[in-house]
Design a protein around this motif. Sequence first.
Motif, short mmCIF file in Angstrom:
data_model
loop_
_atom_site.label_atom_id
_atom_site.label_comp_id
_atom_site.label_asym_id
_atom_site.label_seq_id
_atom_site.Cartn_x
_atom_site.Cartn_y
_atom_site.Cartn_z
N ASP A 226 45.40 65.51 -81.27
CA ASP A 226 46.00 64.34 -80.72
C ASP A 226 46.23 63.40 -81.90
OD1 ASP A 226 46.69 62.41 -79.13
OD2 ASP A 226 45.17 61.75 -77.97
N GLY B 201 45.23 55.77 -82.72
CA GLY B 201 44.76 54.86 -81.35
C GLY B 201 43.69 55.70 -80.69
N SER B 202 43.88 56.98 -80.48
CA SER B 202 43.11 57.63 -79.71
C SER B 202 41.17 58.17 -80.10
CB SER B 202 44.08 59.01 -79.75
OG SER B 202 44.05 59.87 -80.75
N ASP B 203 41.48 57.71 -79.21
CA ASP B 203 39.46 58.03 -78.99
C ASP B 203 39.32 59.43 -79.75
OD1 ASP B 203 39.18 54.97 -78.46
OD2 ASP B 203 38.48 56.04 -76.46
N GLU B 204 38.89 60.31 -79.31
CA GLU B 204 39.07 61.56 -79.80
C GLU B 204 40.15 62.42 -79.92
OE1 GLU B 204 36.90 65.58 -77.37
OE2 GLU B 204 36.54 63.36 -76.14
N ARG B 205 40.24 63.55 -81.34
CA ARG B 205 40.57 63.33 -82.13
C ARG B 205 41.43 65.04 -81.33
NH1 ARG B 205 45.10 60.18 -83.58
NH2 ARG B 205 44.42 59.64 -85.96
N HIS C 157 40.73 68.39 -78.67
CA HIS C 157 40.60 68.46 -77.73
C HIS C 157 40.46 70.93 -78.28
CE1 HIS C 157 40.49 64.47 -76.09
NE2 HIS C 157 41.66 64.88 -77.38
#
Length: 96
Positions: A32, A36-40, A42
């Motif tokens: 991702d 500002g995305s918390d988890e890069r 997945h």
Amino acid sequence: MRDETQADFLSWRRQSFPAKAGLTMAKFRVVDLRPGSDEREHEVTARSPKEAAEQVIGEKTVRGQRGTNDLLCRVYWQETRDTMNMVRLFRPAGKK
């Protein structure tokens, strides 16, 4: 001879494109890239790289828009032990 060639092709197709052959879904790694995305990263199971990205991002994506800064993610998958594939997916034009 023709039947053997066709059988080899179909076997290769099922291995290379399992979702298109109606077989099991594949594993994809979605990176991702939205600010500002918390988890890069997945790891998801999906039928295609685009479907995997849309599961993670939660919005429609498109491939290859030149000259845009709307890159949402990169999706990686491995078809064989020796190859790694990657596709960049973007936000569709006109969507913010």
